[in-house]
Write a protein that holds these residues in place. Sequence first.
Motif, PDB file in Angstrom:
ATOM      1  N   ASP A  48      33.003  48.390  48.314  1.00 52.44           N
ATOM      2  CA  ASP A  48      32.816  48.511  46.860  1.00 52.44           C
ATOM      3  C   ASP A  48      31.581  47.746  46.395  1.00 52.44           C
ATOM      4  O   ASP A  48      30.800  48.244  45.575  1.00 52.44           O
ATOM      5  N   ALA A  49      31.391  46.529  46.915  1.00 56.65           N
ATOM      6  CA  ALA A  49      30.220  45.734  46.540  1.00 56.65           C
ATOM      7  C   ALA A  49      28.935  46.418  47.003  1.00 56.65           C
ATOM      8  O   ALA A  49      27.939  46.468  46.274  1.00 56.65           O
ATOM      9  N   TYR A  50      28.961  46.956  48.221  1.00 58.01           N
ATOM     10  CA  TYR A  50      27.781  47.649  48.766  1.00 58.01           C
ATOM     11  C   TYR A  50      27.433  48.874  47.926  1.00 58.01           C
ATOM     12  O   TYR A  50      26.269  49.110  47.596  1.00 58.01           O
ATOM     13  N   ARG A  51      28.456  49.646  47.538  1.00 58.60           N
ATOM     14  CA  ARG A  51      28.220  50.829  46.705  1.00 58.60           C
ATOM     15  C   ARG A  51      27.682  50.436  45.338  1.00 58.60           C
ATOM     16  O   ARG A  51      26.777  51.073  44.812  1.00 58.60           O
ATOM     17  N   SER A  52      28.226  49.367  44.763  1.00 65.48           N
ATOM     18  CA  SER A  52      27.751  48.900  43.455  1.00 65.48           C
ATOM     19  C   SER A  52      26.295  48.454  43.528  1.00 65.48           C
ATOM     20  O   SER A  52      25.504  48.754  42.631  1.00 65.48           O
ATOM     21  N   LEU A  53      25.959  47.721  44.578  1.00 67.49           N
ATOM     22  CA  LEU A  53      24.574  47.278  44.748  1.00 67.49           C
ATOM     23  C   LEU A  53      23.635  48.470  44.868  1.00 67.49           C
ATOM     24  O   LEU A  53      22.598  48.530  44.211  1.00 67.49           O
ATOM     25  N   ASN A  54      24.010  49.429  45.695  1.00 70.30           N
ATOM     26  CA  ASN A  54      23.145  50.597  45.882  1.00 70.30           C
ATOM     27  C   ASN A  54      23.057  51.447  44.618  1.00 70.30           C
ATOM     28  O   ASN A  54      21.976  51.965  44.299  1.00 70.30           O
ATOM     29  N   ARG A  55      24.153  51.567  43.889  1.00 62.57           N
ATOM     30  CA  ARG A  55      24.144  52.325  42.632  1.00 62.57           C
ATOM     31  C   ARG A  55      23.198  51.646  41.622  1.00 62.57           C
ATOM     32  O   ARG A  55      22.388  52.300  40.981  1.00 62.57           O
ATOM     33  N   PHE A  56      23.318  50.316  41.509  1.00 62.42           N
ATOM     34  CA  PHE A  56      22.439  49.571  40.612  1.00 62.42           C
ATOM     35  C   PHE A  56      20.978  49.750  41.014  1.00 62.42           C
ATOM     36  O   PHE A  56      20.116  50.005  40.164  1.00 62.42           O
ATOM     37  N   ALA A  57      20.696  49.640  42.309  1.00 65.30           N
ATOM     38  CA  ALA A  57      19.321  49.788  42.792  1.00 65.30           C
ATOM     39  C   ALA A  57      18.781  51.185  42.496  1.00 65.30           C
ATOM     40  O   ALA A  57      17.644  51.333  42.040  1.00 65.30           O
TER      41      ALA A  57
END
Length: 70
Positions: A18-27
Amino acid sequence: MPKRLRLTRRFPVAMTNDAYRSLNRFAQEAEITPDEALTFLFEHFNSVTHEENLNHRLRLFKAELGERKA
């Protein structure tokens, strides 16, 4: 003149899916790389977080941490 962005510090990072997906979505939304997104978030940490919310969310996270590690 703006500071040059030199990504000189590297460290292995482990995070949840979830954290990885959130980071990539933000980026992606910001049109920057995940490395640049992390740099931005930590360089501007105090201005992008709400102190009361941060403390509350951190307490919740720490309370669940034992269960999440199991």
